[in-house]
Scaffold this motif. Structure first.
Motif, short mmCIF file in Angstrom:
data_model
loop_
_atom_site.label_atom_id
_atom_site.label_comp_id
_atom_site.label_asym_id
_atom_site.label_seq_id
_atom_site.Cartn_x
_atom_site.Cartn_y
_atom_site.Cartn_z
N ASP A 18 -6.13 11.69 0.91
CA ASP A 18 -6.13 12.74 1.92
C ASP A 18 -4.69 13.13 2.23
OD1 ASP A 18 -6.45 14.43 4.05
OD2 ASP A 18 -7.82 13.14 5.16
N ASN A 67 -9.45 5.36 14.81
CA ASN A 67 -10.32 6.03 13.84
C ASN A 67 -10.28 7.55 14.04
OD1 ASN A 67 -11.15 3.57 12.56
ND2 ASN A 67 -12.44 3.16 14.35
N VAL A 125 -1.56 6.71 6.80
CA VAL A 125 -2.81 6.90 6.09
C VAL A 125 -2.66 6.38 4.67
CG1 VAL A 125 -4.48 8.61 5.27
CG2 VAL A 125 -3.40 8.88 7.51
N SER A 126 -3.54 5.49 4.25
CA SER A 126 -3.44 4.89 2.93
C SER A 126 -3.56 5.95 1.84
CB SER A 126 -4.55 3.85 2.73
OG SER A 126 -4.55 3.39 1.39
N ILE A 138 -10.33 3.65 9.76
CA ILE A 138 -10.76 4.54 8.68
C ILE A 138 -9.58 5.08 7.90
CG2 ILE A 138 -12.86 5.23 9.90
CD1 ILE A 138 -11.42 7.90 10.55
N TRP A 139 -8.36 4.93 8.46
CA TRP A 139 -7.16 5.42 7.78
C TRP A 139 -6.57 4.36 6.85
CZ3 TRP A 139 -7.43 10.33 8.72
CH2 TRP A 139 -7.92 10.78 9.95
N ASP A 140 -7.11 3.15 6.84
CA ASP A 140 -6.60 2.07 6.00
C ASP A 140 -7.19 2.15 4.59
OD1 ASP A 140 -5.14 1.05 8.10
OD2 ASP A 140 -6.68 -0.39 8.69
N ASN A 141 -6.58 1.37 3.70
CA ASN A 141 -7.10 1.23 2.34
C ASN A 141 -8.53 0.69 2.40
OD1 ASN A 141 -7.57 0.12 -0.39
ND2 ASN A 141 -5.41 0.62 -0.71
N PRO A 142 -9.48 1.27 1.66
CA PRO A 142 -10.85 0.76 1.69
C PRO A 142 -10.98 -0.69 1.23
CG PRO A 142 -10.77 2.95 0.70
CD PRO A 142 -9.35 2.50 0.84
N LEU A 189 -6.92 6.84 0.06
CA LEU A 189 -7.93 7.75 0.60
C LEU A 189 -7.83 9.13 -0.02
CD1 LEU A 189 -7.75 6.79 4.39
CD2 LEU A 189 -9.37 5.99 2.67
N ASP A 219 0.84 -1.20 0.00
CA ASP A 219 0.00 0.00 0.00
C ASP A 219 0.87 1.25 0.00
OD1 ASP A 219 -2.52 1.26 -0.04
OD2 ASP A 219 -2.43 1.62 2.11
#
Length: 418
Positions: free
Chosen positions: A190, A222, A184-185, A150-154, A188, A117
């Protein structure tokens, strides 16, 4: 080519745990870091570290050694987790120990699955093994249940990007507690937050469970993760305060470390703030580099940092590795009622590489400590090459006086360490 017999003495070590025979990377023993030394009840000291030809190479693996004489001599280093030579998958990184009351040694590490990732050596699944005979034999590896964020790859097929860089300590209701860096992936999209800090607790280690049954509790996850908009926040180190609070120091790329505190055994943490020498005092300058704080006997704290914000000699903050020097030491003391509960002395020059490059020239302090009767031993990687130890007595640390702003004429007395 640097003379290794000279270079190993440069930082004035008292102990040598591992020294590569040469700078030839062929044997994958020239990269040594994340050096964690722990005491096993009745069985001496163990050392666990991440080894490779150079950080992030696909030959990265976890290594173990054992000492029965307080670190004077060490067993031959043995690999306890590593890549599958036939596939190149399964590289093992960033192992850390969990020692039960009965002496079972768990080693938890990040195992690469072949899916990237961000970085190969940070994208992986949390995996555990254990030994009941102080490292002679090890169990089969098992994957632990670290909740996604929520910071991981979807995409759930892409593992998280996480590192635990310090050894867990019993500072949360007597359970093993430690900080976690989560990147943070990029999926995202971001760019405001590069990485966040969370916390883990392992509540059932003392029941000697099978590796897959190790429980992992997560705090500040999260949206509650500690973070800085526009910057990264990484590599938390945590010490207990005399009043029961926990105090955490984290590295950043904002020119200084940041701190936070918890009043409920690590479940909730305050908003990160720049680390100051004392309330109302100057920021402790430091680049994006390890900056651990450790507790020692007698209520003393030892904080290690570079005392510059990345502008060092010809280097600038973007030169992320060669400016990671020198290592300075500041003594910390608890201040009841202060906004920042730990205040620090002026920096004391502790050690440096002199800019001599082995595989690297920076002094990245991926280190650990063990307590002694009269102080601590700092176990550190010198240029991510040699693995060494250096004694710091409580008397030496307490010789670094901490100024009280209410007494502006008070002078520092800087003792000579080493």
């Amino acid at each position: 080519m640097p003379d290794l017999t000279t270079e190993i003495k440069r930082t004035k070590p008292d102990y040598t745990v591992f020294a590569p025979a040469s700078t030839d990377p062929t044997g994958a023993t020239t990269g040594n870091e994340h050096f964690l030394v722990e005491r096993v009840p009745g069985s001496g000291l163990i050392a666990i570290w991440t080894q490779s030809s150079i950080e992030g190479a696909d030959d990265q693996h976890i290594v173990f050694a054992h000492s029965l004489d307080e670190g004077v001599t060490w067993s031959q280093a043995t690999t306890i987790a590593g890549p599958d030579a036939s596939t190149g998958n399964g590289m093992a990184s960033w192992g850390f120990p969990l020692v039960s009351e009965r002496g079972r040694i768990y080693v938890v590490f990040s195992r690469h699955t072949g899916v990237n990732d961000i970085y190969t050596h940070t994208t992986g699944v949390m995996t555990a093994i254990y030994s009941d005979d102080v490292g002679k034999t090890w169990s089969e590896p098992a994957t632990l249940d670290l909740p996604r964020s929520i910071w991981d790859n979807p995409d759930p097929a892409v593992p998280s990007n996480c590192i635990v860089w310090q050894k867990p300590t019993r500072i949360s209701n007597g359970k093993h507690f430690v900080g976690l860096t989560r990147w943070v992936s990029p999926a995202l999209g971001d760019d405001r937050v590069g990485s966040v800090v969370e916390f883990l607790r392992f509540p059932n280690v003392d029941r000697n469970p099978e590796p897959q049954d190790l429980e992992v509790e997560t705090f500040s996850t999260n949206g509650d993760a500690l973070r800085l908009d526009g910057y990264v926040l990484q590599e938390p180190s945590i010490v207990p305060l005399p009043d029961g609070r926990l105090f955490c120091v984290m590295r950043s790329n904002a020119g200084s470390p940041f701190w936070s505190q918890s009043s409920d055994e690590g479940r909730n943490w305050t908003e990160p703030r720049p680390l100051l020498q004392h309330d109302g005092g100057p920021v402790m300058p430091h680049p994006l580099s390890p900056c651990p704080i450790y507790a020692g006997p007698g209520g003393e704290y030892a904080f290690f940092y570079h005392n510059h914000d990345g502008h060092f000699q010809r280097f600038v903050p973007a030169d992320w590795e060669p400016h990671r020097r020198p290592i300075c030491l500041a003594r910390g003391r608890f201040r009841a009622g202060a906004e920042q509960p730990v205040w620090f002395s002026d920096p004391f020059y502790f050690m440096d590489s002199g800019g001599v490059k082995l595989i690297r020239e920076g002094m990245s302090l991926y280190s650990s400590v063990t307590e002694t009767e009269d102080g601590i031993v700092l176990w550190y990687p010198d240029r991510k090459f040699f693995l060494l130890g250096r004694r710091i007595t409580t008397a030496e640390l307490s010789a670094l006086e901490i100024v009280d702003p209410a007494v502006p004429d008070k002078k520092f007395t800087l003792g000579v360490i080493g």
